[in-house]
Scaffold this active site. Structure first.
Site, PDB file in Angstrom:
ATOM      1  N   ASN A  60       2.479 -26.279  -6.873  1.00 51.73           N
ATOM      2  CA  ASN A  60       3.426 -25.438  -7.599  1.00 51.73           C
ATOM      3  C   ASN A  60       4.389 -26.292  -8.423  1.00 51.73           C
ATOM      4  O   ASN A  60       4.669 -27.446  -8.099  1.00 51.73           O
ATOM      5  CB  ASN A  60       4.182 -24.503  -6.658  1.00 51.73           C
ATOM      6  CG  ASN A  60       5.007 -25.208  -5.600  1.00 51.73           C
ATOM      7  OD1 ASN A  60       4.591 -26.188  -5.012  1.00 51.73           O
ATOM      8  ND2 ASN A  60       6.202 -24.683  -5.344  1.00 51.73           N
ATOM      9  N   GLU A  62       8.163 -25.823 -10.469  1.00 54.00           N
ATOM     10  CA  GLU A  62       9.323 -24.972 -10.740  1.00 54.00           C
ATOM     11  C   GLU A  62      10.012 -25.369 -12.039  1.00 54.00           C
ATOM     12  O   GLU A  62       9.814 -26.468 -12.553  1.00 54.00           O
ATOM     13  CB  GLU A  62      10.323 -25.059  -9.585  1.00 54.00           C
ATOM     14  CG  GLU A  62       9.798 -24.452  -8.319  1.00 54.00           C
ATOM     15  CD  GLU A  62      10.783 -24.500  -7.177  1.00 54.00           C
ATOM     16  OE1 GLU A  62      10.489 -23.869  -6.146  1.00 54.00           O
ATOM     17  OE2 GLU A  62      11.842 -25.150  -7.277  1.00 54.00           O
ATOM     18  N   CYS A  71       2.921 -21.001  -9.575  1.00 46.70           N
ATOM     19  CA  CYS A  71       2.376 -21.200  -8.231  1.00 46.70           C
ATOM     20  C   CYS A  71       1.210 -22.182  -8.275  1.00 46.70           C
ATOM     21  O   CYS A  71       0.535 -22.327  -9.289  1.00 46.70           O
ATOM     22  CB  CYS A  71       1.887 -19.874  -7.665  1.00 46.70           C
ATOM     23  SG  CYS A  71       3.181 -18.636  -7.463  1.00 46.70           S
ATOM     24  N   GLU A  73      -1.677 -21.858  -6.826  1.00 45.80           N
ATOM     25  CA  GLU A  73      -2.946 -21.165  -6.987  1.00 45.80           C
ATOM     26  C   GLU A  73      -3.261 -20.887  -8.460  1.00 45.80           C
ATOM     27  O   GLU A  73      -4.370 -21.146  -8.928  1.00 45.80           O
ATOM     28  CB  GLU A  73      -2.952 -19.842  -6.220  1.00 45.80           C
ATOM     29  CG  GLU A  73      -2.699 -19.999  -4.734  1.00 45.80           C
ATOM     30  CD  GLU A  73      -1.241 -19.822  -4.348  1.00 45.80           C
ATOM     31  OE1 GLU A  73      -0.365 -20.542  -4.896  1.00 45.80           O
ATOM     32  OE2 GLU A  73      -0.963 -18.971  -3.487  1.00 45.80           O
ATOM     33  N   CYS A 106       1.081 -15.031  -3.582  1.00 47.16           N
ATOM     34  CA  CYS A 106       1.940 -13.960  -4.074  1.00 47.16           C
ATOM     35  C   CYS A 106       1.067 -12.909  -4.779  1.00 47.16           C
ATOM     36  O   CYS A 106      -0.135 -13.118  -4.991  1.00 47.16           O
ATOM     37  CB  CYS A 106       2.997 -14.515  -5.024  1.00 47.16           C
ATOM     38  SG  CYS A 106       2.362 -15.021  -6.645  1.00 47.16           S
ATOM     39  N   CYS A 109      -0.734 -14.166  -7.971  1.00 47.32           N
ATOM     40  CA  CYS A 109      -1.855 -15.050  -7.629  1.00 47.32           C
ATOM     41  C   CYS A 109      -3.024 -14.265  -7.068  1.00 47.32           C
ATOM     42  O   CYS A 109      -4.186 -14.561  -7.371  1.00 47.32           O
ATOM     43  CB  CYS A 109      -1.414 -16.131  -6.649  1.00 47.32           C
ATOM     44  SG  CYS A 109      -0.353 -17.374  -7.411  1.00 47.32           S
TER      45      CYS A 109
END
Length: 150
Positions: A60, A62, A71, A73, A106, A109
């Site tokens: 991930n 940010e 993310c 994924e 999430c 994802c």
């Protein structure tokens, strides 16, 4: 009324997994080291096993604009689609740094994993690991029973 149910595997020890699953989790753990998560300190790694035997990883990332992060994924799936578009994904492992909790994708994802499955025409085994336990499902369709479709 309609009922939605599915089977999944849950292991209380990583020792119960096969070598391929363990390798994928270990690669996802190593990918956590490439995470950029100074705001949440939640470092997630993901690894996919391609049908050619290659393992690709991502973490991930940010941003100061928190909603603009990505993310692990989705970072990974977009990279695979851009660079390995003729190769199918057999399995994906997701984990976070030293987490006692299994790492689940999430909603965004889940949709992208489903889109990838749909595009490639075969299911992707999802391996969601903590530092001790693992849950495995045989297809992302079980993570998101009501997907967006056109």
């Amino acid at each position: 009324m309609t009922t939605f149910s599915f089977d999944y595997l849950h292991y209380n020890s990583l020792k119960e997994l096969n070598a391929e699953e363990l390798s994928l989790i270990e690669n996802a753990r190593q990918a956590c080291g490439n995470a950029y998560a100074p705001y949440s300190d939640f470092k997630v790694g993901a690894a996919v096993l391609l049908d050619n035997g290659e393992i690709i990883t991502a973490a991930n990332q940010e941003s100061e604009v928190l909603a603009e992060g990505m993310c692990a994924e989705r970072s990974l799936l977009y990279y695979v689609q851009a660079n390995y578009h003729n190769t199918k994904i057999k399995a994906m492992a997701i984990t976070s740094v030293s987490s006692e909790h299994e790492c689940y994708p999430c909603g965004a994802c889940r949709q992208i994993i489903y889109d990838t499955e749909k595009r490639q025409g075969t299911p992707i085994k999802i391996i969601m690991a903590s530092c001790n336990t693992v849950t495995i499902i045989e297809s992302s369709k079980y993570l998101l029973p009501f997907t967006f479709e056109f």
